[in-house]
Write an enzyme that holds these catalytic residues in place. Sequence first.
Site, PDB file in Angstrom:
ATOM      1  N   ASP A 270      33.840   0.530 -10.459  1.00 55.82           N
ATOM      2  CA  ASP A 270      35.199   1.065 -10.414  1.00 55.82           C
ATOM      3  C   ASP A 270      35.358   2.106  -9.294  1.00 55.82           C
ATOM      4  OD1 ASP A 270      37.820   1.311 -11.137  1.00 55.82           O
ATOM      5  OD2 ASP A 270      37.449   2.466 -12.975  1.00 55.82           O
TER       6      ASP A 270
ATOM      7  N   ARG B 254      36.092   3.841  -2.178  1.00 54.86           N
ATOM      8  CA  ARG B 254      35.232   4.432  -1.152  1.00 54.86           C
ATOM      9  C   ARG B 254      34.396   3.358  -0.445  1.00 54.86           C
ATOM     10  NH1 ARG B 254      32.781   8.176  -5.763  1.00 54.86           N
ATOM     11  NH2 ARG B 254      34.898   7.798  -6.502  1.00 54.86           N
TER      12      ARG B 254
ATOM     13  N   LYS C  41      43.548   2.904   1.843  1.00 58.28           N
ATOM     14  CA  LYS C  41      42.926   2.046   0.825  1.00 58.28           C
ATOM     15  C   LYS C  41      43.910   0.956   0.404  1.00 58.28           C
ATOM     16  CE  LYS C  41      41.286   2.245  -4.010  1.00 58.28           C
ATOM     17  NZ  LYS C  41      40.872   3.123  -5.133  1.00 58.28           N
TER      18      LYS C  41
ATOM     19  N   GLU D  84      35.373   1.617  -6.213  1.00 53.98           N
ATOM     20  CA  GLU D  84      35.429   0.595  -5.170  1.00 53.98           C
ATOM     21  C   GLU D  84      36.172   1.065  -3.921  1.00 53.98           C
ATOM     22  OE1 GLU D  84      37.632   0.893  -7.437  1.00 53.98           O
ATOM     23  OE2 GLU D  84      39.481   0.682  -6.276  1.00 53.98           O
TER      24      GLU D  84
ATOM     25  N   LYS E  97      38.078  -1.161 -16.548  1.00 48.50           N
ATOM     26  CA  LYS E  97      38.917  -0.061 -17.025  1.00 48.50           C
ATOM     27  C   LYS E  97      39.451  -0.379 -18.412  1.00 48.50           C
ATOM     28  CE  LYS E  97      40.817   1.388 -12.531  1.00 48.50           C
ATOM     29  NZ  LYS E  97      40.314   2.772 -12.545  1.00 48.50           N
TER      30      LYS E  97
HETATM   31  N1  BES Z   1      41.940   3.467  -8.226  1.00 50.02           N
HETATM   32  C1  BES Z   1      41.123   4.323  -8.995  1.00 50.02           C
HETATM   33  C2  BES Z   1      41.619   5.759  -9.040  1.00 50.02           C
HETATM   34  C3  BES Z   1      42.934   5.990  -9.714  1.00 50.02           C
HETATM   35  C4  BES Z   1      42.988   6.448 -11.017  1.00 50.02           C
HETATM   36  C5  BES Z   1      44.115   5.818  -9.031  1.00 50.02           C
HETATM   37  C6  BES Z   1      44.197   6.697 -11.615  1.00 50.02           C
HETATM   38  C7  BES Z   1      45.319   6.065  -9.638  1.00 50.02           C
HETATM   39  C8  BES Z   1      45.363   6.518 -10.927  1.00 50.02           C
HETATM   40  C9  BES Z   1      39.696   4.348  -8.421  1.00 50.02           C
HETATM   41  O1  BES Z   1      39.284   3.171  -7.840  1.00 50.02           O
HETATM   42  C10 BES Z   1      38.776   4.631  -9.560  1.00 50.02           C
HETATM   43  O2  BES Z   1      38.712   3.821 -10.438  1.00 50.02           O
HETATM   44  N2  BES Z   1      38.071   5.756  -9.501  1.00 50.02           N
HETATM   45  C11 BES Z   1      37.159   6.116 -10.512  1.00 50.02           C
HETATM   46  C12 BES Z   1      35.890   6.595  -9.855  1.00 50.02           C
HETATM   47  C13 BES Z   1      34.763   6.801 -10.820  1.00 50.02           C
HETATM   48  C14 BES Z   1      34.310   5.486 -11.397  1.00 50.02           C
HETATM   49  C15 BES Z   1      33.618   7.473 -10.087  1.00 50.02           C
HETATM   50  C16 BES Z   1      37.790   7.208 -11.361  1.00 50.02           C
HETATM   51  O3  BES Z   1      38.438   8.091 -10.801  1.00 50.02           O
HETATM   52  O4  BES Z   1      37.643   7.167 -12.569  1.00 50.02           O
HETATM   53 ZN    ZN Z   2      40.765   1.963  -7.121  1.00 48.91          ZN
HETATM   54 MN    MN Z   3      38.480   1.838  -9.253  1.00 50.62          MN
END
Ligand code: BES
Ligand code: ZN
Ligand code: MN
Length: 509
Positions: free
Chosen positions: A356, A360, A274, A358, A286
């Site tokens: 968010d 996947r 990624k 994104e 966020k």
């Molecule tokens: N990049 C984030 C995941 C992340 C969180 C990486 C904390 C490092 C530290 C990812 O893109 C994300 O935002 N995931 C969301 C998914 C949700 C919206 C289904 C998450 O984990 O909150």
């Molecule tokens: Zn992310």
């Molecule tokens: Mn994200």
Amino acid sequence: MKTTASTIPFKEIKADVLIVPVFEGDSPQAGILAELNAATGGQVALAFERGEISPKRDRWTLLDSRGGISAARLLVYGAGSSAGIGPVSVQRLAGAAARIADQKAASSAAIFLSSVLSTVEFAQAAAEGATLGVLTPDFYVTKDDDAPHRLEEFAVASNSLSEGSLSEAVERGALMAEATNFARELGFAPSNDMTPSELARRAEEMASREGLQYEALGEDRMKQMGMGALLAVSRGSQEPARLIVLRYESGDRGVGAAVPAGKSDRELIALIGKGITFDSGGISIKPALNMEEMKYDMGGGAAVIGAMQILARLRPNARVLGLVPASENLPSGRAFKPGDVIRSLSGKTIEVANTDAEGRLVLCDAITYAIEQGATMLVDAATLTGAVVVALGEVRAAVMGNDDELIKSLVAAGERSGERVWPLPMDKEYVDLIKSDIADIRNAGNRTGGSITAGWFLRHFVGETPWAHLDIAGTAWTEREKPYIAKGATGFGTRLLANFVIERARSKN
Ligand code: BES
Ligand code: ZN
Ligand code: MN
């Protein structure tokens, strides 16, 4: 920092600092400590008596050698019990000691591996740990002429290993850590520097130096091909997306193994990382707290680029495709929105529940591309979910997949490289959470089982191809400085992915 191997008698090692690990049960009356004690006029025994030298882990003291040996100072470093010693603890010991030598203005240091430490495995671990330890993320700090000098040379010394096997191990350790530091550097770089095109440029620079094939697809190509998922994520940003493609192929196919050009019966492993160079969350934005850390959302991509560098240098008998879908994820008047339905390269339609989620989306198009390119095995690494940070913290990454053997070999490679992973279950019940009423699949479930639903999303795109997914959101970044490593980007996955390929190549030949 230059890393070298040394087999000369330890008293003759010329270095600003000689690192001597001390284990529980060691005494100044025996072994190397006794010899050092005699050479330094009883200093070692005195420091022991005062309790200044302690075998407790991470306790250390710096003594002047008073000309009794060729090294100027002695760093006696507490190594704990020698019973449970393994490559990870040796990496950390060497890393911590090298950091101290560096902070104490030494320009050269040597670690002396005596008794239990004197193996090729630990020599590699020491070189690896020291190289990781000395990286200081002060890339943007204005140079100060009065600053003390930094560690420039690190020797791994043994008086019982042969010169050849010691140098080979040290070289291998340094090379592993250099690639990891390269990945860390990419992770530390802020997103105003580390854009998708800059990430591609850095990959290209590495590829041309190391002799890998390189290509980067731009947005026009992606549109032509139909990479609607990757392009949806990129829409909100002014920075164009890139799909970075690296190729490694060992030349030697063996005798009588001719295969028509463009075709191959050998397996093709795709490593997919990624590459979100900044994840604001997009329209599903966020919270501000810690959002600056989202510059490391390309940690999986960095690990793939780093792993490809290791493969280029160690040249295992393998064919490997390294893919990094790189994009920013930002809100704007053009950005993709919750509720949008997008069409991925695979043809599957995706309802965007949350912009968010994104990672996947960029990964699914890269997975389809890998399969189109003939990949017969897929391993992806991604900072994919906050849920995995909650579940496993900074210690282990999660591994999921559709092939138990593949998962097992990643777990095993992790134990050996020190980049450890732990399996999460993929029961069918979890898929229900990402069913969509309007499209083939949704990109996010509810708050439960977040890492697993993310895994299931990817699984929809891999078909029958053996696949494993590493969620490195917790391990790619450390919140606090450790004795053995600076806080921030860890390069997690670099050595794991490379070791996985190397061990697979070895076991198949
Ligand atoms: N990049 C984030 C995941 C992340 C969180 C990486 C904390 C490092 C530290 C990812 O893109 C994300 O935002 N995931 C969301 C998914 C949700 C919206 C289904 C998450 O984990 O909150
Ligand atoms: Zn992310
Ligand atoms: Mn994200």
